[in-house]
Scaffold this motif. Structure first.
Motif, PDB file in Angstrom:
ATOM      1  N   ALA A  60      73.060  38.964 -45.342  1.00  0.00           N
ATOM      2  CA  ALA A  60      71.926  38.417 -44.593  1.00  0.00           C
ATOM      3  C   ALA A  60      70.916  37.738 -45.515  1.00  0.00           C
ATOM      4  O   ALA A  60      70.421  36.630 -45.218  1.00  0.00           O
ATOM      5  N   THR A  96      70.629  33.492 -45.784  1.00  0.00           N
ATOM      6  CA  THR A  96      69.346  32.886 -45.415  1.00  0.00           C
ATOM      7  C   THR A  96      68.809  32.015 -46.545  1.00  0.00           C
ATOM      8  O   THR A  96      68.380  30.861 -46.327  1.00  0.00           O
ATOM      9  N   ALA A 156      68.137  27.848 -47.043  1.00  0.00           N
ATOM     10  CA  ALA A 156      66.833  27.362 -47.500  1.00  0.00           C
ATOM     11  C   ALA A 156      66.956  26.496 -48.749  1.00  0.00           C
ATOM     12  O   ALA A 156      66.361  25.408 -48.844  1.00  0.00           O
ATOM     13  N   THR A 215      77.346  35.331 -50.935  1.00  0.00           N
ATOM     14  CA  THR A 215      77.516  35.659 -49.513  1.00  0.00           C
ATOM     15  C   THR A 215      78.973  35.999 -49.218  1.00  0.00           C
ATOM     16  O   THR A 215      79.267  36.991 -48.541  1.00  0.00           O
TER      17      THR A 215
END
Length: 260
Positions: A187, A191, A195, A239
């Protein structure tokens, strides 16, 4: 301004290293890595042999300690990200108005901001699921005595479905904690990947559409765009690796406790 930011950064780095032990000493006593490792081994043995999913008091105390340890580091590393980002901004502005060599230190400050962000991510993960972070202190393959036996039984439960240890309540809890630990990182990294990817696109667009005569401005945008793009790539890899670890908690837990 730059001098104050440098001083603040140095003070925060020192606080990151020394503050957790100092702040937690009144409640938990002086930090001793060997004592924590020994206490963790005894607590894990007690938990494994309790036959219940509830943590014994000794393990609860250690988990609380590790939670607070990393929560303090989250606060400090958050401030480090802010200070290094402000420092990078100030140095880039100085580069645009003054000598070209400021570009090197501004780039270094931008890289430091990325590194501080990585430290912040790891500490958020450890704060969210402190037990798994704590298990990293186990001696693993070098363990002996009761702990070695417990770790052997855990490995048997993780690798042999017919083993009587495969259905252990403690093992079920540990596998769930490992999953949660890595989904937290998924998570966070996903994210930040989005960005930083958007930031890279923004810098690259500014480089292309900027004033053709503004050589330094274009260089700044190009440099920041490359740093952001590389950061996004690293976050993509993180990730994916974290997702794989979360989907294979047994393998991940084996790695944590020592595979053999």
């Amino acid at each position: 301004m730059i001098g104050l930011l440098l001083a603040a950064g140095a003070a925060l780095v020192a606080a990151f290293v020394f503050a957790p032990a100092a702040l937690l000493r009144p409640t938990f006593g002086a930090y001793d890595s060997d004592a924590i490792q020994d206490a963790l081994g005894r607590a894990l043995v007690e938990y494994w042999r309790s036959g219940t999913p509830a943590f014994p008091a000794r393990l609860t105390t250690l988990v609380d300690y590790w939670f607070q340890w990393h929560a303090i580091k989250v606060a400090i590393s958050s401030l480090l990200v802010i200070v290094f980002a402000l420092l990078a901004t100030a140095l880039w502005r100085r580069y645009l108005r003054a000598r070209p060599w400021y570009a090197a230190v501004a780039t270094a400050a931008a890289v430091l901001t990325v590194l501080a962000m990585g430290v912040l991510m790891l500490n958020i993960q450890a704060t969210a699921v402190p037990l798994v972070a704590l298990l990293g202190l186990l001696p693993g393959r070098t363990a002996d005595g009761k702990l070695a036996q417990v770790l052997s039984e855990m490995r048997e439960g993780l690798t042999e479905s017919a083993s009587p240890h495969a259905g252990s309540p403690a093992l079920t809890v540990l596998l769930g904690e490992v999953e949660r630990y890595h989904w937290v990182m998924v998570a966070i990294s996903a994210t930040l990947m989005v960005a930083t990817g958007l930031a890279s696109a923004h810098f690259w667009k500014r480089r292309i559409t900027g004033d053709p005569g503004a050589t330094r401005v274009r260089f700044m945008h190009r440099t920041l765009g490359v740093i952001a793009a590389l950061t996004a790539c690293l976050l993509l890899l993180m990730t994916g690796a974290s997702a794989l670890s979360a989907l294979e908690p047994a393998t991940t837990l084996l790695d944590v406790i020592g595979a053999g």
